[in-house]
Design a protein around this motif. Structure first.
Motif, PDB file in Angstrom:
ATOM      1  N   HIS A 280       0.685  -1.252   0.174  1.00 25.96           N
ATOM      2  CA  HIS A 280      -0.081   0.230  -0.162  1.00 25.96           C
ATOM      3  C   HIS A 280       0.952   1.222   0.007  1.00 25.96           C
ATOM      4  O   HIS A 280       2.067   0.968   0.467  1.00 25.96           O
ATOM      5  CB  HIS A 280      -0.861   0.095   1.309  1.00 25.96           C
ATOM      6  N   GLU A 324     -10.448  -1.214  -0.696  1.00 32.32           N
ATOM      7  CA  GLU A 324     -10.436   0.226   0.050  1.00 32.32           C
ATOM      8  C   GLU A 324     -10.907   1.249  -1.224  1.00 32.32           C
ATOM      9  O   GLU A 324      -9.918   1.427  -1.972  1.00 32.32           O
ATOM     10  CB  GLU A 324      -9.451   0.688   1.065  1.00 32.32           C
ATOM     11  N   GLN A 325     -11.935   1.953  -1.137  1.00 35.17           N
ATOM     12  CA  GLN A 325     -12.042   3.108  -2.030  1.00 35.17           C
ATOM     13  C   GLN A 325     -11.005   4.227  -1.471  1.00 35.17           C
ATOM     14  O   GLN A 325     -10.886   4.482  -0.406  1.00 35.17           O
ATOM     15  CB  GLN A 325     -13.583   3.631  -1.979  1.00 35.17           C
ATOM     16  N   VAL A 326     -10.563   4.694  -2.436  1.00 34.48           N
ATOM     17  CA  VAL A 326      -9.384   5.647  -2.259  1.00 34.48           C
ATOM     18  C   VAL A 326      -9.616   6.856  -3.439  1.00 34.48           C
ATOM     19  O   VAL A 326      -9.999   6.698  -4.590  1.00 34.48           O
ATOM     20  CB  VAL A 326      -8.056   5.437  -2.108  1.00 34.48           C
ATOM     21  N   LEU A 328      -7.086  10.108  -4.562  1.00 33.92           N
ATOM     22  CA  LEU A 328      -5.740  10.124  -4.758  1.00 33.92           C
ATOM     23  C   LEU A 328      -5.259  11.317  -5.236  1.00 33.92           C
ATOM     24  O   LEU A 328      -6.126  12.012  -6.275  1.00 33.92           O
ATOM     25  CB  LEU A 328      -4.929   8.835  -5.227  1.00 33.92           C
ATOM     26  N   TYR A 622      -8.495   8.346   2.437  1.00 33.71           N
ATOM     27  CA  TYR A 622      -7.958   7.091   2.347  1.00 33.71           C
ATOM     28  C   TYR A 622      -7.783   6.847   4.036  1.00 33.71           C
ATOM     29  O   TYR A 622      -7.805   7.992   4.728  1.00 33.71           O
ATOM     30  CB  TYR A 622      -6.709   6.992   1.553  1.00 33.71           C
ATOM     31  N   THR A 623      -7.352   5.629   4.034  1.00 34.68           N
ATOM     32  CA  THR A 623      -7.209   5.262   5.591  1.00 34.68           C
ATOM     33  C   THR A 623      -5.948   5.661   6.086  1.00 34.68           C
ATOM     34  O   THR A 623      -4.782   5.453   5.426  1.00 34.68           O
ATOM     35  CB  THR A 623      -7.369   3.787   5.997  1.00 34.68           C
TER      36      THR A 623
END
Length: 971
Positions: A280, A324-326, A328, A622-623
């Motif tokens: 990631h 996971e939806q991101v 960016l 994002y996380t």
């Protein structure tokens, strides 16, 4: 291990394929050593790499004499040829700074008798642009893809018992758009020596099962048997993470290979959930794969590479990384600078990527031209999602479905970079979609994207469009994401693109407005106005600002706001060509921060920090995992009184974090809080200035008829500076506030005396003026050039300087002692010059001035000292501090110019020693997690150079999570 192997699901297929040609496509080893010959690994079964780096003979050929005089022959008289560094580009040498055309390189190397029964490949990582190669009078071939690696099998042409002559013809005529066509053997050249029966490459396709936590590992091993005998071959694979073996795959059956043939072995395995660590951009977990080839149970060759386990998907007009939806953000880059061109030494790669990460960038079509392996390696290590490209641009004869070159380009990109987890997509062209200019573009893009998916179905296949908003029938319809470039009316044009492609996500692959000034202080980019209104569109998965840094160019546009400066620095960047930060750097860093709220409350007894992550209705989103806060209380001279760290629990998009309390109630001049990510990159900073800065003292001053410029010492806590000139009648003329190392005030009267006051400024206000009164007369002089940057090499030093409209040349005087200038010559380059060293490795001092059409020569600049690199290595970082964490230390340090990393040696209470190298080189904080560090009682640090050699070691101060380091007595 037996139980583990019993659980493995094995699928094996053996396919014979044709033997690779002399210019075969392989995964190349890491960067060559600076030594003449060195094995790539300590194990003798790995390929040996022999670097051909050094000073090569060099001769330009503007009148094409070489064909008649047969310069490719070993008997050619080269007594009057120049010498030039390889790898490197000729444009950084003043005499060749503007040369375009043919140039010839020549070097000699000794063979080795042990190579007689080996395959020896001659590998060029990149030669720009067209090249032809001869070895010992034998023509090996040509390459016309200047940014791509290529190679030749020279086994039959090599003199293993004596000297070999290698000659390369290079032509840099080919130029794309506004980018400079740096010419030369720009990347490493080396021999790769390996057995006749060997592993060519290993493709690793690692796909996680997100529901179960396991991963499918598909391995495609390409084996070549160049011997004249049939063999029985067997391969074994070993997977490692952080140096620990996680799986061994040795149950593939033996395969019989005919003489002079090649075979591909394909096998698939399941990696257990407890062995899977996903890659990631905020947690770039990497695996090594070691592959062993045996014949009759005897190891003959071994191969090593890296990969990551991750998945990238597009669905419902959204982008998903590992499920996971991101949303960016990124920047576009022209990968070059004015001192090394686009040769990209490892220190340049690391500095640029470290700066990129500190801007919170994580996804972009980073560069149109292909990036070298070392660049992608570092993107893998630090975490960045990149789109690589077949760099067709504009009106282009290659935009043709029947032209073989773009297809070859794409295939070489896939082959060279298959295992890089940072590569998540491939673009088949940039801004080629205008149907009037390229009538075959629809057929080309449709076919190229289909071919990209056929070659590698695990990556996205895209096209970069400038025409998606004015052509409904645009090639973007074939792209998995509408990658859209635009430089005005962004929100309006985004809505048009959405109406044309309502089923696809959209990404601004280039977004900008106009050039932003070569002077860092003159940057006027309004990031919020540019991209803020776009956050509300859910189908926009992100933006990429053009550009990261300025770059060399001679593009002169009909629009003044798009015309290149006289220094040949095209000012699109948030950094200058010399990597000075513009005002826009911090603006973009804050805009790209993953935090929606980052507040420092100092009203109570103890300071409090409040933060909230951005939600998915904004970007970036994002996380946030592994982030922490570093707080520092500083006194007025910039010393750290106390420092500490506060770990942040994982934040999902849109989540408020509990308030953090800074455990410090003492006095301070400045309280600074840095948000750092899991690696240590500064993502955002906030501060509270409690006291104004100390005064800043003027070191030098210069005058013209109406302007005064001063050079000054920076004040530790100042954010900006302002020069005020007081006229004889008491009138105050204020100059612009500046972030530069100089300040000016203009609009003055000729032949008039002014009293100068220089003020240092921060959020607490304006400090006292310079303590030493200074009165200066305006005069009919010309101001000297601004020296933007200097850099010392071992055998030369570089100067980056400003250029005015009427500057026709420059002059430099320099010597080995301050004020003693023994050498002097004219400089006719624009914006940058390279000065050969008087004595290698010695400090040099210089002054610089302008020669101006229609007036007198300018004053000489202030004196500059340049520290040249030493043969004994780079100096260690000064005043390094290591702040304890639960898993190791966060090291705080000032980055060292030329560094490629740092080496830490540590000792625990038992006296046991260990060594640790950092990845990061140009971040002020480096997060190191190693259980051995937790027990360390002493640590020393050294700087690693381009050859990974450590220089002198210095002590690192070890501190607990909160510690007092200095007093606040400096008022």
């Amino acid at each position: 291990m037996i139980k583990l192997l019993q659980k493995l699901k094995l699928v094996l297929s053996i396919t014979s394929i044709i033997l690779l040609s002399a210019c075969s496509l392989t995964t190349k080893p890491s960067a060559p050593s600076a030594t003449a010959a060195q094995s790539n690994h300590n194990n003798q079964h790995y390929s040996e790499k022999v670097s051909l780096a050094g000073q090569w003979q060099f001769q330009i050929d503007p009148y094409k004499k070489a064909d008649k005089q047969h310069w490719w022959k070993t008997t050619t008289n080269t007594q009057n040829w120049d010498k030039i560094a390889v790898p490197g580009v000729w444009d950084v040498y003043d005499k060749y700074a503007d040369y375009m055309g043919d140039a010839w390189y020549r070097t000699e190397f000794k063979g080795d008798a042990k190579w007689q029964q080996q395959q020896v490949r001659l590998v060029f990582d990149s030669v720009y642009n067209d090249s032809e190669v001869w070895l010992n009078d034998v023509y090996l071939g040509a390459n016309k893809l200047g940014f791509m690696a290529f190679e030749f099998d020279i086994s039959k042409h090599l003199n293993t018992q004596g000297s070999n002559t290698l000659i390369v013809k290079v032509n840099n005529r080919f130029r794309r758009g506004a980018v400079w066509n740096w010419g030369g053997i720009r990347r490493p050249v080396y021999l790769e020596v390996r057995p006749q029966t060997h592993i060519e490459k290993v493709y690793v396709t690692a796909q996680p099962n997100l529901a179960e936590g396991s991963a499918n590992i598909k391995l495609e091993t390409f084996i070549a048997n160049l011997s004249d005998e049939k063999i029985n071959a067997k391969v074994e694979h070993k997977l490692l993470r952080k140096g620990q073996v996680v799986a061994i795959y040795n149950d593939t059956p033996t395969v019989t290979m005919a003489a002079n043939n090649q075979t591909k072995l394909t096998a698939s395995y399941q990696l257990a959930p407890n062995k899977v660590a996903l890659w990631h951009f905020n947690n770039p977990n990497l695996y090594h794969i070691e592959t062993t080839l045996s014949i009759n149970n005897q190891i003959v060759h071994q191969h090593k590479d890296r990969f990551g386990i991750r998945t990238v998907e597009v669905k419902d007009r959204k982008l998903f990384l590992n499920g996971e939806q991101v949303r960016l953000v990124g920047l576009n880059m022209v990968p070059e600078d004015r001192f090394d061109g686009n040769a990209l030494p490892l220190s340049r790669i690391k500095e640029d990527v470290d700066l990129l990460k500190s801007l919170n960038a994580n996804f972009a079509r980073l560069s149109g031209p292909a990036l070298p392996k070392e660049y992608l390696d570092y993107l893998d290590e630090v975490g960045f999602l990149v789109v690589e490209e077949v760099a067709l641009w504009g009106k282009d004869a290659l935009v043709d479905p029947d032209h073989p070159l773009p297809k070859q380009w794409l295939e070489r990109l896939v082959s060279d970079n298959y295992n890089h987890p940072s590569v998540i997509a491939r673009s088949v062209g940039n801004e080629i979609g205008d149907l009037n200019k390229n009538p075959k573009v629809l057929e080309y893009v449709e076919g190229a994207i289909a071919h990209a998916k056929e070659l590698d179905p695990t990556r996205l296949a895209v096209y970069i469009s400038y025409s998606a908003d004015y052509q409904k029938n645009d090639p973007s319809k074939f792209s998995e994401i509408v990658m859209f470039n635009k430089y005005g009316k962004h929100e309006e044009r985004l809505q048009v693109v959405d109406s044309y492609h309502p089923d696809k996500p959209i990404f601004f692959s280039e977004i900008g407005t106009a050039l932003d000034g070569v002077d860092p202080n003159e940057s006027v980019l309004d990031v919020e106005a540019l991209m803020g209104p776009l956050r509300k569109y859910p189908y926009l998965i992100g933006t990429s600002h053009f550009a990261f840094s300025d770059y060399r160019s001679t593009w002169y546009d009909e629009k003044p706001s798009w015309t290149t400066d006289f220094s040949q620095n095209r000012a699109w960047g948030v950094l200058t060509s010399y990597r000075n930060k513009k005002r826009s750097f911090v603006k973009l860093q804050n805009f790209y921060s993953p935090l929606e709220k980052f507040d420092l409350d100092t009203s109570g007894k103890l300071p409090k920090i409040k933060l909230k992550s951005r939600a998915l209705n904004s970007f970036p989103a994002y996380t946030m995992q592994g982030y922490r806060l570093i707080w520092q209380a500083l006194n007025r001279i910039g010393e750290t009184i106390q420092i500490g760290q506060l770990p942040i629990a994982t934040l999902t998009p849109g989540q408020n974090a509990p308030a953090f309390v800074v455990p410090y109630s003492g006095d301070y001049a400045k309280l600074q809080v840095s948000l750092i990510d899991s690696a240590g990159y500064i993502a955002q900073q906030i501060s509270h200035d409690k006291q104004v800065p100390l005064s800043s003292e003027i070191k030098a001053h210069f005058t013209s008829l109406d302007t005064i410029r001063v050079i000054y010492e920076r004040s530790a806590l100042a954010n900006e500076y302002q020069l005020v000139a007081i006229a004889p009648d008491g009138t105050q003329i204020k100059g612009k506030s500046t972030i530069n190392h100089f300040a000016e005030v203009s609009g003055l009267q000729p032949q008039t005396e002014y009293e100068l006051h220089l003020y240092a400024i921060n959020d607490a206000g304006r400090g006292q003026a310079n303590s030493q009164p200074l009165k200066v007369h305006t005069a009919p002089n010309e101001l000297p050039p601004i020296i933007w940057a200097t850099e010392g090499k071992l055998d030369a030093f570089h100067i980056g300087f400003s250029v005015g409209r009427n500057d026709f040349a420059f002059e430099v005087q320099y010597g080995l002692n301050s004020g003693e200038y023994t050498h002097k010559h004219l400089v006719q380059t624009k914006g940058a010059t390279r000065i050969p060293a008087i004595e290698q490795g010695k400090d040099h001092y210089f002054k610089f001035r302008r020669l101006i059409t229609g007036t007198v020569d300018s004053d000489w600049s202030e004196e500059h000292k340049v520290v040249l690199q030493s043969a004994s290595g780079l100096q260690p970082p000064s005043d390094a501090v290591a702040i304890a964490t639960a898993k190791g230390y966060v090291v705080k340090l000032p980055p060292v110019r030329g560094a490629t990393g740092y080496r830490l040696t540590a000792k625990n209470a038992k006296g046991e020693k260990f060594e640790l190298d950092t990845k990061l080189a140009y971040s002020n904080f480096i997060n190191l997690e190693d259980p051995r560090l937790v027990q360390a009682t002493s640590v020393q640090i050294a700087t690693l150079d381009a050859q990974q050699h450590a220089g002198e070691f210095a002590s690192v101060e070890l501190v607990s999570q909160t510690v007092t380091l200095a007093s606040n007595s400096s008022k």
